[in-house]
Design a protein around this motif. Structure first.
Motif, PDB file in Angstrom:
ATOM      1  N   VAL A  10       2.506 116.641  83.469  1.00 47.67           N
ATOM      2  CA  VAL A  10       3.193 115.380  83.186  1.00 47.67           C
ATOM      3  C   VAL A  10       2.394 114.186  83.703  1.00 47.67           C
ATOM      4  O   VAL A  10       2.470 113.095  83.144  1.00 47.67           O
ATOM      5  N   HIS A  11       1.573 114.407  84.740  1.00 49.34           N
ATOM      6  CA  HIS A  11       0.819 113.299  85.323  1.00 49.34           C
ATOM      7  C   HIS A  11      -0.308 112.824  84.412  1.00 49.34           C
ATOM      8  O   HIS A  11      -0.853 111.736  84.628  1.00 49.34           O
ATOM      9  N   TYR A  12      -0.699 113.647  83.432  1.00 44.30           N
ATOM     10  CA  TYR A  12      -1.712 113.185  82.484  1.00 44.30           C
ATOM     11  C   TYR A  12      -1.227 113.292  81.038  1.00 44.30           C
ATOM     12  O   TYR A  12      -2.010 113.396  80.098  1.00 44.30           O
ATOM     13  N   GLY A  13       0.101 113.252  80.878  1.00 42.73           N
ATOM     14  CA  GLY A  13       0.699 113.131  79.555  1.00 42.73           C
ATOM     15  C   GLY A  13       0.570 114.351  78.679  1.00 42.73           C
ATOM     16  O   GLY A  13       0.525 114.232  77.448  1.00 42.73           O
ATOM     17  N   ALA A  14       0.545 115.554  79.280  1.00 44.44           N
ATOM     18  CA  ALA A  14       0.375 116.785  78.512  1.00 44.44           C
ATOM     19  C   ALA A  14       1.579 117.695  78.674  1.00 44.44           C
ATOM     20  O   ALA A  14       2.320 117.627  79.662  1.00 44.44           O
ATOM     21  N   THR A  15       1.750 118.562  77.688  1.00 46.84           N
ATOM     22  CA  THR A  15       2.766 119.611  77.757  1.00 46.84           C
ATOM     23  C   THR A  15       2.168 120.805  78.490  1.00 46.84           C
ATOM     24  O   THR A  15       1.029 121.186  78.224  1.00 46.84           O
ATOM     25  N   PRO A  16       2.908 121.424  79.418  1.00 47.03           N
ATOM     26  CA  PRO A  16       2.344 122.546  80.173  1.00 47.03           C
ATOM     27  C   PRO A  16       1.911 123.698  79.271  1.00 47.03           C
ATOM     28  O   PRO A  16       2.639 124.107  78.378  1.00 47.03           O
ATOM     29  N   ASP A  17       0.710 124.184  79.502  1.00 49.13           N
ATOM     30  CA  ASP A  17       0.220 125.408  78.875  1.00 49.13           C
ATOM     31  C   ASP A  17       0.907 126.590  79.570  1.00 49.13           C
ATOM     32  O   ASP A  17       1.188 126.511  80.773  1.00 49.13           O
ATOM     33  N   PRO A  18       1.195 127.697  78.863  1.00 55.05           N
ATOM     34  CA  PRO A  18       1.829 128.842  79.519  1.00 55.05           C
ATOM     35  C   PRO A  18       1.023 129.386  80.698  1.00 55.05           C
ATOM     36  O   PRO A  18       1.587 130.032  81.591  1.00 55.05           O
ATOM     37  N   ARG A  19      -0.277 129.116  80.713  1.00 58.45           N
ATOM     38  CA  ARG A  19      -1.130 129.637  81.791  1.00 58.45           C
ATOM     39  C   ARG A  19      -1.261 128.665  82.961  1.00 58.45           C
ATOM     40  O   ARG A  19      -1.907 128.986  83.963  1.00 58.45           O
ATOM     41  N   THR A  20      -0.653 127.486  82.847  1.00 61.67           N
ATOM     42  CA  THR A  20      -0.645 126.537  83.959  1.00 61.67           C
ATOM     43  C   THR A  20       0.377 126.985  84.997  1.00 61.67           C
ATOM     44  O   THR A  20       1.488 127.394  84.652  1.00 61.67           O
ATOM     45  N   GLY A  21       0.003 126.891  86.258  1.00 60.09           N
ATOM     46  CA  GLY A  21       0.863 127.356  87.336  1.00 60.09           C
ATOM     47  C   GLY A  21       2.085 126.477  87.530  1.00 60.09           C
ATOM     48  O   GLY A  21       2.179 125.375  86.975  1.00 60.09           O
TER      49      GLY A  21
END
Length: 230
Positions: free
Chosen positions: A77-88
């Motif tokens: 959210v801090h760089y305007g992206a939707t979380p990838d499933p592999r993001t912690g």
């Protein structure tokens, strides 16, 4: 005559259920490699556990230098992206605190070093974005590998380490779009940005690898030297 050693603050994190002896409690943790590297480089190490972001300015005012340590993935959210499933999973208190520390250090022109997550957070703090997972990356949990990084001639990092160097590394994310004012100062063989810096009147550097896991003290020594005003 006693030489005054500069005070280097290192960000830490809170961990629930840490165990030592008969105790199992929430603890502010920092791998010992970080303070040891600061000490080996000639500085005094101070641990900075997460605090209210509004206290960052007063905290930085008491430091000669600041290290933002490695750790969990920055919340997208801090760089305007939707979380990838592999993001912690997010570490929101830590994100808020360390972003505030970075902004305070930049405003006060306190020498700043970001390590791994710290480099990524520096990039995000300046409006940059991240690659949430490096394709083809096969990470073994808890195991550091090594690969070569090549400095960009004429940069701050290029002055610290003029030749290609093998560094200890452990990450699955990387810088994508550079934040405002940042320049790349080292790359991996595949082109991944491995170091960034902010040219200007004061010392700001981020490295993607983990110098605290190796024997090379040059990056930390350069921070300590800048923090000492020399």
């Amino acid at each position: 005559m006693t030489t005054v050693r500069p005070l280097i603050g290192v960000s830490t994190y809170l961990e629930a259920g840490a165990r030592w002896g008969v105790w199992e409690l929430e603890a502010a943790l920092l791998p010992a490699g970080y303070p040891r590297l600061v000490q080996r480089a000639g500085g005094l190490a101070a641990m900075l556990p997460p605090d209210a972001p509004e206290h960052a300015e007063a905290t930085v005012a008491r430091l000669d230098g600041l290290v933002i340590a490695g750790g969990p993935d920055v919340e997208p959210v801090h760089y305007g992206a939707t979380p990838d499933p592999r993001t912690g999973p997010p570490a929101r208190a830590r994100d808020a605190w360390e972003l505030a520390l970075i902004q305070a250090a930049l405003a006060a022109e306190v020498p700043l070093l970001g390590i791994c997550r710290g480099m990524q957070l520096l990039n995000v703090a300046l409006g940059g974005t991240l690659v949430q997972h490096i394709d083809g990356h096969a990470e073994v949990v808890g195991v550091f590998g090594h690969h070569a990084v090549k400095p960009v001639p004429g940069t701050l990092y290029g002055e610290i380490a003029p030749a290609e160097t093998a560094v200890p590394t452990y990450h699955h994310q990387a810088v994508d779009r550079l934040g405002t004012g940042l320049l790349p100062s080292a790359h991996a063989a595949d082109g991944t940005v491995e170091a960034v810096e902010l040219p200007g009147a004061h010392w700001v550097l981020g490295v993607q690898w983990h110098p605290e896991m190796g024997e090379d003290v040059r990056v930390m020594r350069a921070l300590v030297k800048a923090a000492a005003g020399s």
